[in-house]
Design a protein around this motif. Structure first.
Motif, PDB file in Angstrom:
ATOM      1  N   PRO A   8       0.846  -1.206   0.000  1.00  0.00           N
ATOM      2  CA  PRO A   8       0.000   0.000   0.000  1.00  0.00           C
ATOM      3  C   PRO A   8       0.876   1.249   0.000  1.00  0.00           C
ATOM      4  CG  PRO A   8       0.042  -0.993   2.189  1.00  0.00           C
ATOM      5  CD  PRO A   8       0.844  -1.889   1.306  1.00  0.00           C
ATOM      6  N   TRP A   9       0.662   2.143  -0.960  1.00  0.00           N
ATOM      7  CA  TRP A   9       1.489   3.355  -1.024  1.00  0.00           C
ATOM      8  C   TRP A   9       0.657   4.498  -1.573  1.00  0.00           C
ATOM      9  CZ3 TRP A   9       5.809   3.088   1.607  1.00  0.00           C
ATOM     10  CH2 TRP A   9       6.704   4.171   1.558  1.00  0.00           C
ATOM     11  N   ILE A  10       1.167   5.715  -1.400  1.00  0.00           N
ATOM     12  CA  ILE A  10       0.469   6.932  -1.815  1.00  0.00           C
ATOM     13  C   ILE A  10       0.960   7.323  -3.209  1.00  0.00           C
ATOM     14  CG2 ILE A  10       0.059   9.353  -1.266  1.00  0.00           C
ATOM     15  CD1 ILE A  10       0.713   8.566   1.707  1.00  0.00           C
ATOM     16  N   PRO A  11       0.098   7.330  -4.209  1.00  0.00           N
ATOM     17  CA  PRO A  11       0.533   7.663  -5.570  1.00  0.00           C
ATOM     18  C   PRO A  11       0.647   9.160  -5.836  1.00  0.00           C
ATOM     19  CG  PRO A  11      -1.788   7.106  -5.580  1.00  0.00           C
ATOM     20  CD  PRO A  11      -1.310   6.870  -4.163  1.00  0.00           C
ATOM     21  N   LEU A  12       0.136   9.968  -4.946  1.00  0.00           N
ATOM     22  CA  LEU A  12       0.009  11.403  -5.191  1.00  0.00           C
ATOM     23  C   LEU A  12       1.321  12.134  -4.910  1.00  0.00           C
ATOM     24  CD1 LEU A  12      -2.846  13.732  -4.382  1.00  0.00           C
ATOM     25  CD2 LEU A  12      -0.782  14.081  -2.997  1.00  0.00           C
ATOM     26  N   ASP A  13       1.642  13.118  -5.759  1.00  0.00           N
ATOM     27  CA  ASP A  13       2.753  14.027  -5.532  1.00  0.00           C
ATOM     28  C   ASP A  13       2.189  15.295  -4.905  1.00  0.00           C
ATOM     29  OD1 ASP A  13       4.849  15.780  -5.527  1.00  0.00           O
ATOM     30  OD2 ASP A  13       5.224  15.724  -7.685  1.00  0.00           O
ATOM     31  N   PRO A  14       2.445  15.547  -3.620  1.00  0.00           N
ATOM     32  CA  PRO A  14       1.820  16.705  -2.959  1.00  0.00           C
ATOM     33  C   PRO A  14       2.321  18.044  -3.490  1.00  0.00           C
ATOM     34  CG  PRO A  14       3.453  15.714  -1.530  1.00  0.00           C
ATOM     35  CD  PRO A  14       3.318  14.794  -2.711  1.00  0.00           C
ATOM     36  N   LEU A  15       3.455  18.044  -4.189  1.00  0.00           N
ATOM     37  CA  LEU A  15       3.963  19.292  -4.764  1.00  0.00           C
ATOM     38  C   LEU A  15       3.254  19.648  -6.058  1.00  0.00           C
ATOM     39  CD1 LEU A  15       7.799  18.833  -4.212  1.00  0.00           C
ATOM     40  CD2 LEU A  15       6.123  19.922  -2.713  1.00  0.00           C
ATOM     41  N   ASN A  16       2.670  18.644  -6.699  1.00  0.00           N
ATOM     42  CA  ASN A  16       1.947  18.858  -7.948  1.00  0.00           C
ATOM     43  C   ASN A  16       0.775  17.882  -8.014  1.00  0.00           C
ATOM     44  OD1 ASN A  16       1.308  19.863 -10.510  1.00  0.00           O
ATOM     45  ND2 ASN A  16       2.671  18.403 -11.534  1.00  0.00           N
ATOM     46  N   PRO A  17      -0.195  18.022  -7.104  1.00  0.00           N
ATOM     47  CA  PRO A  17      -1.264  17.021  -7.008  1.00  0.00           C
ATOM     48  C   PRO A  17      -2.203  17.047  -8.205  1.00  0.00           C
ATOM     49  CG  PRO A  17      -1.732  18.886  -5.571  1.00  0.00           C
ATOM     50  CD  PRO A  17      -0.345  19.102  -6.105  1.00  0.00           C
ATOM     51  N   ASN A  18      -2.566  15.858  -8.652  1.00  0.00           N
ATOM     52  CA  ASN A  18      -3.548  15.720  -9.731  1.00  0.00           C
ATOM     53  C   ASN A  18      -4.932  15.713  -9.088  1.00  0.00           C
ATOM     54  OD1 ASN A  18      -5.275  14.911 -11.772  1.00  0.00           O
ATOM     55  ND2 ASN A  18      -3.837  13.426 -12.640  1.00  0.00           N
ATOM     56  N   LEU A  19      -5.540  16.895  -9.000  1.00  0.00           N
ATOM     57  CA  LEU A  19      -6.817  17.010  -8.292  1.00  0.00           C
ATOM     58  C   LEU A  19      -7.981  16.475  -9.122  1.00  0.00           C
ATOM     59  CD1 LEU A  19      -6.421  20.481  -6.545  1.00  0.00           C
ATOM     60  CD2 LEU A  19      -6.015  18.184  -5.616  1.00  0.00           C
ATOM     61  N   GLU A  20      -7.783  16.299 -10.409  1.00  0.00           N
ATOM     62  CA  GLU A  20      -8.814  15.639 -11.214  1.00  0.00           C
ATOM     63  C   GLU A  20      -8.900  14.168 -10.838  1.00  0.00           C
ATOM     64  OE1 GLU A  20      -8.537  16.180 -15.388  1.00  0.00           O
ATOM     65  OE2 GLU A  20      -8.594  18.374 -15.294  1.00  0.00           O
ATOM     66  N   GLN A  21      -7.747  13.565 -10.627  1.00  0.00           N
ATOM     67  CA  GLN A  21      -7.704  12.153 -10.261  1.00  0.00           C
ATOM     68  C   GLN A  21      -7.974  11.946  -8.768  1.00  0.00           C
ATOM     69  OE1 GLN A  21      -4.063  10.266 -11.435  1.00  0.00           O
ATOM     70  NE2 GLN A  21      -4.829   8.199 -11.090  1.00  0.00           N
ATOM     71  N   TYR A  22      -7.505  12.895  -7.946  1.00  0.00           N
ATOM     72  CA  TYR A  22      -7.650  12.768  -6.486  1.00  0.00           C
ATOM     73  C   TYR A  22      -8.276  14.055  -5.931  1.00  0.00           C
ATOM     74  CZ  TYR A  22      -4.215   9.158  -7.517  1.00  0.00           C
ATOM     75  OH  TYR A  22      -3.542   8.075  -8.060  1.00  0.00           O
TER      76      TYR A  22
END
Length: 295
Positions: A215-229
């Motif tokens: 289990p891991w976090i796919p999101l990059d908090p510096l450039n978050p894909n807010l459409e996907q998340y």
């Protein structure tokens, strides 16, 4: 809300054990502590020349990646770095740009690598943080040594440790999320894999076929894909910079993403967390989040 604060506060001195436990560990709040390691010889001694002299030809573990992301989601895999055994002076040649390489090198092996791989340096710091050991009634599980390039980035994750992160030279840039942000932070299961170097010097990603999914976090908090998340827009990230001579208290279960200046040197102390009501709260939040995702 567990651990939430508007910003990371500074303490101008190390606290007493009781004060630290009451004000920071128990409420699960981060802080940056100044003047806690100013007496360490490492702050003046740990130059590149000194490290070459003291550790020099010794073979150590170095994480090598093509992109600076070790232990991170890439191409729908949880990809771990190549762990290369190499003379420490060869690593320093790359860090000091005496040798060029297209890859990114980072001394970041945990498992108490300071005491296991760099015992020559232990006398320049401390085997534990006395006021923290007294506050928790235990010694650290691990003491780790970190040294790497500015391109080396630690992806967003959390640890089950009370973490005291001490910067010796350079600076570390932390993006933090309190445990209460768990409902807004995506987790997915990924096939674990490892970077391996091919004969032509390029990297290939090789699956760890017998290993369970991670289990891991796919999101990059510096450039978050807010459409996907889109849920991540509700999260409350904190950002702070820990400079040379400062110590960050990073509480257990806080999510963190880490960048650094080139050649930043750091030592951190991991104390195992207490699996108490705080942990039960997080587990409840995690299970409720997963249940809502299924609906």
């Amino acid at each position: 809300e567990l651990g939430f604060t508007e910003s990371v506060p500074y303490l101008d001195r190390p606290p007493s054990p009781l004060e630290f436990y009451r004000e920071w560990v128990s409420p699960n709040k981060p802080c940056i502590i100044q003047n806690a390691i100013s007496h360490w010889p490492a702050l003046k001694k740990w130059t590149s020349a000194y490290l070459r002299e003291v550790v020099g030809p010794k073979v150590v573990s170095v994480a090598v990646t093509p992109n600076g992301y070790a232990d991170a989601v890439f191409q729908d895999r949880f990809v771990m770095p190549e762990e290369r055994q190499m003379p420490f002076m060869d690593f320093l040649d790359i860090l000091d740009k005496k040798v060029t390489s297209p890859n990114v090198f980072y001394v970041q092996k945990q498992c108490s690598n300071l005491t296991e791989e760099f015992p020559e340096l232990v006398c320049d710091v401390e085997p534990d943080i006395p006021w923290m050991s007294e506050a928790l009634g235990k010694k650290p599980d691990a003491v780790n040594f970190w040294l790497g390039e500015s391109a080396a980035v630690t992806s967003l994750h959390k640890d089950h440790y009370e973490n005291l992160y001490c910067v010796i030279s350079g600076e570390k840039h932390f993006l933090l999320h309190p445990p209460s942000d768990r409902p807004f932070i995506p987790y997915e299961l990924y096939q674990p894999a490892t970077y391996q170097v091919s004969e032509d010097g390029s990297f290939e990603i090789v699956d760890e076929k017998s290993a369970d999914k991670v289990p891991w976090i796919p999101l990059d908090p510096l450039n978050p894909n807010l459409e996907q998340y889109p849920e991540y827009a509700q999260a409350k990230p904190l950002q702070c910079t820990v400079k040379a001579g400062e110590m960050l208290y990073l509480p257990s279960l806080w999510f963190h993403h880490v960048q650094q200046s080139h050649g930043c040197v750091a030592v951190n102390y991991w104390y195992d967390m207490e699996y108490d009501l705080k942990y039960s709260y997080y587990q409840l939040l995690d299970h409720l989040t997963r249940a809502v995702e299924v609906l």
